[in-house]
Design a protein around this motif. Structure first.
Motif, short mmCIF file in Angstrom:
data_model
loop_
_atom_site.label_atom_id
_atom_site.label_comp_id
_atom_site.label_asym_id
_atom_site.label_seq_id
_atom_site.Cartn_x
_atom_site.Cartn_y
_atom_site.Cartn_z
N PHE A 136 13.58 15.55 30.26
CA PHE A 136 13.51 14.25 30.37
C PHE A 136 12.37 13.80 31.02
CE2 PHE A 136 13.73 11.04 34.24
CZ PHE A 136 13.79 9.82 33.42
N ALA A 137 11.60 14.52 31.76
CA ALA A 137 10.31 14.23 32.28
C ALA A 137 9.44 14.03 31.44
CB ALA A 137 9.94 15.27 33.66
N TYR A 138 9.19 14.68 30.49
CA TYR A 138 8.64 14.74 29.34
C TYR A 138 8.75 13.42 28.55
CZ TYR A 138 5.64 16.09 25.23
OH TYR A 138 4.68 16.02 24.03
N ARG A 139 10.05 13.17 28.22
CA ARG A 139 10.51 11.96 27.39
C ARG A 139 10.05 10.66 28.11
NH1 ARG A 139 15.07 15.06 26.64
NH2 ARG A 139 16.33 13.68 28.55
N PHE A 140 10.40 10.78 29.32
CA PHE A 140 9.88 9.61 30.35
C PHE A 140 8.44 9.20 30.29
CE2 PHE A 140 9.54 7.80 34.87
CZ PHE A 140 9.95 6.61 34.37
N PHE A 141 7.73 10.37 30.55
CA PHE A 141 6.14 10.35 30.44
C PHE A 141 5.69 9.80 29.26
CE2 PHE A 141 2.84 13.26 28.07
CZ PHE A 141 1.78 12.66 28.76
N TYR A 142 6.27 10.24 28.14
CA TYR A 142 5.68 10.02 26.48
C TYR A 142 5.92 8.32 26.56
CZ TYR A 142 4.42 10.77 21.98
OH TYR A 142 3.95 10.77 20.83
N GLN A 143 7.09 7.86 27.09
CA GLN A 143 7.27 6.53 26.79
C GLN A 143 6.79 5.56 27.92
OE1 GLN A 143 8.34 5.44 23.84
NE2 GLN A 143 9.04 7.49 23.01
N LEU A 144 6.62 6.32 29.05
CA LEU A 144 5.93 5.33 30.11
C LEU A 144 4.93 4.77 29.90
CD1 LEU A 144 6.57 4.51 33.02
CD2 LEU A 144 5.51 6.45 33.89
N ARG A 145 3.91 5.66 28.97
CA ARG A 145 2.32 5.33 28.71
C ARG A 145 2.56 3.98 28.14
NH1 ARG A 145 -2.60 6.95 27.02
NH2 ARG A 145 -3.75 5.12 26.88
N ASN A 146 3.67 3.81 26.89
CA ASN A 146 3.78 2.73 26.04
C ASN A 146 4.18 1.43 26.70
OD1 ASN A 146 3.23 4.15 23.71
ND2 ASN A 146 5.36 4.73 23.68
N TYR A 147 5.02 1.85 27.93
CA TYR A 147 5.24 0.77 29.12
C TYR A 147 4.35 -0.01 29.56
CZ TYR A 147 7.80 -1.58 32.91
OH TYR A 147 8.19 -2.55 33.95
N VAL A 148 3.49 0.92 30.13
CA VAL A 148 2.64 0.34 30.86
C VAL A 148 1.56 -0.38 30.21
CG1 VAL A 148 2.73 2.11 33.01
CG2 VAL A 148 0.97 2.50 31.10
N GLN A 149 1.28 0.09 29.12
CA GLN A 149 0.19 -0.69 28.02
C GLN A 149 0.71 -2.01 27.62
OE1 GLN A 149 -0.09 2.02 25.04
NE2 GLN A 149 -2.35 2.44 25.58
N HIS A 150 2.04 -2.17 27.78
CA HIS A 150 2.72 -3.54 27.08
C HIS A 150 3.38 -4.34 28.47
CE1 HIS A 150 2.97 -1.14 23.68
NE2 HIS A 150 2.78 -2.17 22.72
N CYS A 151 3.73 -3.68 29.59
CA CYS A 151 4.55 -4.57 30.53
C CYS A 151 3.80 -4.38 31.96
CB CYS A 151 5.92 -4.05 30.46
SG CYS A 151 6.83 -4.26 28.90
N GLY A 152 2.80 -3.62 32.15
CA GLY A 152 2.63 -3.43 33.54
C GLY A 152 2.96 -2.12 34.03
N MET A 153 2.79 -1.93 35.31
CA MET A 153 3.30 -0.79 36.08
C MET A 153 4.72 -0.85 36.63
SD MET A 153 0.64 0.72 35.74
CE MET A 153 1.05 2.01 36.18
N GLY A 154 5.59 0.32 36.57
CA GLY A 154 6.81 0.45 36.87
C GLY A 154 7.15 0.90 38.24
N ILE A 155 6.26 0.99 38.89
CA ILE A 155 6.44 1.53 40.39
C ILE A 155 6.70 0.54 41.34
CG2 ILE A 155 5.23 2.48 42.46
CD1 ILE A 155 3.49 4.10 40.42
N ASP A 156 7.61 0.90 42.04
CA ASP A 156 8.22 -0.04 43.15
C ASP A 156 8.05 0.63 44.72
OD1 ASP A 156 8.93 -2.19 41.53
OD2 ASP A 156 10.80 -1.08 41.44
N PHE A 157 7.60 -0.44 45.64
CA PHE A 157 7.44 0.15 46.85
C PHE A 157 8.98 -0.39 47.73
CE2 PHE A 157 3.47 1.82 46.03
CZ PHE A 157 2.75 2.00 46.99
N ILE A 158 9.69 0.55 48.34
CA ILE A 158 10.85 0.00 49.15
C ILE A 158 10.51 0.30 50.57
CG2 ILE A 158 13.26 0.22 49.23
CD1 ILE A 158 12.16 -1.13 46.37
N SER A 159 10.72 -0.40 51.36
CA SER A 159 10.71 -0.39 52.79
C SER A 159 11.81 0.29 53.32
CB SER A 159 10.16 -1.74 53.69
OG SER A 159 8.84 -2.00 53.33
N ASN A 160 11.99 1.17 54.03
CA ASN A 160 13.08 1.73 54.57
C ASN A 160 12.85 1.74 56.36
OD1 ASN A 160 15.20 3.04 55.36
ND2 ASN A 160 14.80 5.08 54.38
#
Length: 374
Positions: free
Chosen positions: A134-158
């Motif tokens: 899964f990590a490899y699949r996610f990495f492979y498609q995540l590059r396409n995501y950031v090119q089209h939609c921006g970053m997918g990282i969230d900061f969550i306060s706890n």
């Protein structure tokens, strides 16, 4: 090449470089092609340390932020700065990882052909990684995501209270994660990863993601390297045959074109990739140290260590990749022969018992151990 230029093997000896022998234009063109193949291979191997460095930088930064107890009054602008830095490191990792894959695929197709066994092997190995991890699949498609939609990282306060007093807050931790729900909402191009993201729930940790992908990329690289090794060695053998008499004369070979007056054109001087050829195991440059010093040498794409065992007064060979390999003999030639036989036995045992085969050291590590000793 103009009619007035003729290709030669040069010899560099005692600080002087001069023509040694002429070669045909066909030999010159073949040398350029094969030497280029070896240098292209070496350059591609140089991308993996960059991938590993970027993965470590991302993991270390994420770990630092998540372990830190942040001020309760931390401003949003400061959170945004942290977020920007994490995303920058993620982008560096994604870019370097895809750079390795793209360069490797292009190199194999350019060197051997689009429909070659080497190119097909690359497709097979990477497809297998895509199906299995899964990590490899996610990495492979995540590059396409950031090119089209921006970053997918969230900061969550706890927020939490060590005193367990209602309304009392004395701890503010930040969790850094990917949000599968947001990733799915923002992008339609996840392909096979879409179902994976649906199964992941509310979060995917950023920490550890890049290291896992790097591990997979290194395994892909090793499998391609071993599959390509014979072709690389063939190229090295042809080059060594072309310039071997220069070694026998005690000089260093170079290839160049000379004009009709015999002048060496510096822009056309080509240096054989002898360092790469050495790590491939085609040629061995003996060092001049005593028999009691340790040295490393290649065999079958693996790196072996030869040393003098003082306690038993014999040569000893071990392999960093194969813990069970250890052979000794009083003669250097015999201990190398023993190591070859023993290594083949170990590989055969792993094959028969369906045990995972030994993994060679990374190319740059082998290069440092083998060439760095000379």
């Amino acid at each position: 090449m103009g009619d007035q230029l003729e290709p030669y093997v040069l010899i560099k000896k005692n600080g002087l470089t001069k023509p040694y022998k002429s070669i045909s234009r066909e030999e010159f063109q073949k040398f350029k092609k094969l030497n280029g193949l070896l240098r292209d291979f070496e350059r591609t191997q140089g991308i993996l340390p960059l991938v590993e460095s970027n993965a470590s930088a991302l993991d270390n930064y994420v770990s630092k932020i998540e372990k830190q107890n942040h001020d309760l009054s931390i401003k949003r602008l400061e959170i945004l700065k942290l977020n920007d830095e994490v995303n920058r490191k993620l982008l560096n990792f994604l870019a370097s990882g895809r750079l390795y894959l793209d360069h490797t695929e292009t190199r194999l197709k350019r060197s051997y052909g689009d429909n070659s066994k080497e190119a097909e092997r690359f497709d097979s190995i990477t497809s297998e990684a895509y199906d299995d991890f899964f990590a490899y699949r996610f990495f492979y498609q995540l590059r396409n995501y950031v090119q089209h939609c921006g970053m997918g990282i969230d900061f969550i306060s706890n927020y939490s209270s060590s005193k367990r007093i209602p309304g009392h807050i004395d701890s503010h931790k930040i969790n850094i994660q990917f949000s599968p729900k947001r990733l799915l909402q923002d992008f339609d191009g996840w392909k096979h990863v879409k179902n994976d993201l649906k199964k992941e729930g509310d979060r995917i940790d950023v920490y550890g993601f890049a290291s896992e992908v790097t591990r997979i990329l290194k395994e892909i690289n090793i499998r391609i390297y071993l599959a390509e090794l014979s072709k690389l060695q063939e190229a090295g053998n042809w080059i060594v045959d072309l310039v071997e008499d220069v070694f026998e004369s005690g000089g260093q070979p170079q290839i160049a074109t000379l004009d009709k007056n015999g002048s060496i054109l510096n822009a056309n001087i080509l240096v054989p990739a002898l360092d790469v050829i050495q790590v491939l195991g085609v040629i061995n440059f003996e060092n001049n140290s005593s028999k009691k010093s340790e040295e490393y040498f290649p065999m079958f794409g693996f790196c072996f260590k030869l040393s003098w065992n003082k306690s038993i007064k014999q040569f000893e060979i071990t392999c960093p990749s194969v813990s069970e390999l250890k052979v000794t003999d009083k003669k250097k030639e015999k201990v190398i022969d023993k190591a070859e036989v023993r290594f083949k036995e170990i590989l055969q045992k792993h094959l028969e018992q369906e045990i995972r085969s030994p993994v060679p050291l990374p190319w740059r590590k082998q290069y440092k151990l083998i060439v760095g000793n000379i």
